[in-house]
Design an enzyme around this catalytic site. Structure first.
Site, short mmCIF file in Angstrom:
data_model
loop_
_atom_site.label_atom_id
_atom_site.label_comp_id
_atom_site.label_asym_id
_atom_site.label_seq_id
_atom_site.Cartn_x
_atom_site.Cartn_y
_atom_site.Cartn_z
N GLU A 1 -8.93 -6.10 -3.92
CA GLU A 1 -8.33 -4.88 -3.40
C GLU A 1 -9.32 -3.73 -3.23
OE1 GLU A 1 -5.21 -4.11 -2.58
OE2 GLU A 1 -3.87 -5.52 -3.56
N HIS B 1 -7.40 -5.88 0.51
CA HIS B 1 -6.19 -5.06 0.57
C HIS B 1 -5.45 -5.36 1.88
CE1 HIS B 1 -3.83 -1.51 -0.53
NE2 HIS B 1 -4.01 -0.98 0.68
N SER C 1 0.84 -1.19 0.00
CA SER C 1 0.00 0.00 0.00
C SER C 1 0.88 1.26 0.00
CB SER C 1 -0.97 -0.04 1.19
OG SER C 1 -1.99 0.93 1.04
#
Length: 523
Positions: free
Chosen positions: A337, A428, A214
């Site tokens: 995600e 995610h 990320s």
């Protein structure tokens, strides 16, 4: 007499325990860690001076070598951020818990096998939208990965307004006439510390892999284009980052935003702004975060890495950005995600596609069937995945064109188990506990399939750390992604090399959207 014998036994036991504590003497000083059986941990080691008082909003400075032995048995403070962080959505406590916050936060943590010698080094850059996070988040516990043959390092770096405030007065006082990017420079300082000290911990400074997820992945993208990071790592892994579309504003834009932020405190000069209590500065930043994003949809991220032409010469998300570090890469995403809930019906899906893709919407609506609500919801999930996977393909093509030696692309496909619905699939950050082997069964019902997937991703990553290639005998073959190619390794219960986007026609439509000026990414 019995009491004396018992007391003697206790003293001998304490002495033995103290003697067993691992001690390492490195150029940066002597540290005493924790014996964890097959591994040892050294926590809370400073890699730069505390960025407080006059050092607030400056590049990190060297830390003074401590005389004697430093106890490295607990994590250092997290950098200033909203704290404590509450669980939300799929993110249970092990994904978000961090130590208490402080401006004095530039610490790193090391895990190594007990008899470590000349092992590959894995340096982890945490996520958190450049607003939060820590190297001490429970799913980053390096014990499991280190036990399999690596020296694992997790780092802190300044985030939010403390890590990325650009301001005309700060640029004016800087010899290079730039400001912001303190958080990125913290990462460089941590990598320099690793270069200079990691051999004492059994790591090979010539086999350093830097990785992040990320915002940590966006950081690794930045490190790849930063001249200051050249030579500090030999491999890179970008998890949920390539083409993420977080953005990296130019210096003039960032300075304008920084000036607007500091005006919230009145007409204070930089010296008085540096003297403000950190908690007050943080609280004002959180007031800003409570406002809507610039387009009313994306989250408001006012403090990000700055494309200043100096520290960060180019937007790292740009596939055409020149690379300062030409190193082999692993890059990829998870299967689920998307950070926003899918549209609930046909009308919502059509509205979302038209708003998101503008002139390209008609073609995409043709390619993603949505005659029923169920069909629309399924297409929304596939389109969301195709959007960031197409961004991945375009990013890889750009990097290949810039001469990157090898790129291995993946999609992580194991749904993280839940004790009760709903399931968020391979969301995610889902791959991170599998990579570190930090799967807490008291919080989630991890089972045998999860352990197999954990071993698989660790095998691939460890092979890459050692040899710049994830492949080895006994593993499903993971092909390089060639220039113009669109293949990825599906990492999950049924690993297979497959296409990145669900069909060539859909990839072409998304490619045409980008060619017309559109931007892909997670949001």
């Amino acid at each position: 007499m019995r009491m004396r014998i018992a007391a003697t036994i206790v003293l001998l036991w304490v002495s033995a325990a103290q003697a067993a504590a691992p001690v390492v003497t490195a150029p940066g000083g002597t540290v005493e860690g924790i014996d964890q059986g097959p591994t040892q941990a050294f926590l809370g080691i400073p890699f730069a001076a505390p960025p407080v008082n006059e050092l607030r909003w400056r590049a990190p400075q060297p830390t003074a070598r401590k005389q004697g032995t430093r106890k490295a048995v607990e994590f250092g403070a997290s950098c200033m951020q909203s704290w404590p962080v509450q669980s939300f959505g799929p993110y249970t406590t092990e994904f978000v818990d961090t130590p208490a916050v402080s401006e004095d936060c530039l610490y790193l943590n090391i895990w190594r096998p007990t008899r470590a010698r000349n092992l590959p080094v894995f340096v982890w850059v945490h996520g958190g939208a450049f607003l939060g996070g820590s190297g001490a988040v429970p799913i980053y516990n390096g014990k499991g990965l280190a036990a399999r043959g690596a020296v694992v390092v997790t780092i802190n770096y300044r985030v939010g307004v403390f890590g990325f405030l650009a301001h005309p007065a700060l640029s004016a006082e800087n010899p290079r006439k730039t400001s912001g990017n303190y958080g990125l420079l913290d990462q460089v300082a941590a990598l320099q510390w690793v270069r200079d000290n990691i051999a004492a911990f059994g790591g090979d400074p010539r086999r350093v892999t830097v990785s992040g997820q990320s915002a940590g992945a966006a950081s690794v993208e930045s490190l790849l284009v930063m001249p200051a990071a050249r030579g500090l790592f030999q491999r890179a892994i970008v998890q949920s980052g390539p083409g993420i579309a977080i953005g990296s504003p130019p210096l003039a834009t960032a300075e304008k935003g920084g000036l607007a932020f500091t005006k919230r405190f009145g007409d204070l000069d930089i010296a008085r702004l540096r003297a403000l209590p950190a908690a007050r500065v943080q609280a004002e930043m959180e007031n800003v975060l409570g406002t809507a994003g610039p387009d009313g949809g994306r989250p408001n991220l006012p403090f990000l890495p700055v494309t200043d032409g100096v520290v960060l010469p180019a937007d790292p998300d740009d596939p055409r950005a020149a690379m300062a570090s030409q190193v082999p890469l692993i890059v990829g995403y998870t299967s689920d995600e998307a950070l926003a809930p899918p549209p609930a019906n046909v009308a919502d899906f059509e509205r979302h596609v038209r708003n998101r893709f503008g002139a390209s919407a008609a073609r995409l609506l043709e390619l993603y069937p949505h005659a029923t609500n169920a069909e629309a919801m399924d297409s929304a999930r596939v389109l969301a995945r195709d959007t960031y996977m197409a961004a991945l393909v375009l990013w890889i093509e750009g990097r290949a064109g810039a001469g990157m030696p090898a790129v291995f692309a993946y999609r992580f496909d194991q749904a993280v188990p839940v004790a009760k619905p709903p399931s968020f699939g391979a969301f995610h950050t889902a791959e991170v506990p599998y990579l570190f082997g930090a799967m807490d069964t008291s919080l989630r019902p991890y089972g045998e399939v999860d352990r197999r997937v954990s071993t698989l991703i660790q095998d691939y990553w460890l092979n890459f750390m050692r040899n710049s290639d994830p492949n080895a005998a006994g593993l499903p073959l993971w092909s390089r992604t060639p220039s113009g190619g669109a293949g990825v390794m599906l990492i999950g219960p049924d690993p297979v090399y497959t296409t990145a986007v669900s069909s060539p026609q859909r990839l072409n439509a998304l490619r045409e959207y980008v060619a017309a000026g559109g931007k892909l990414g997670l949001l």
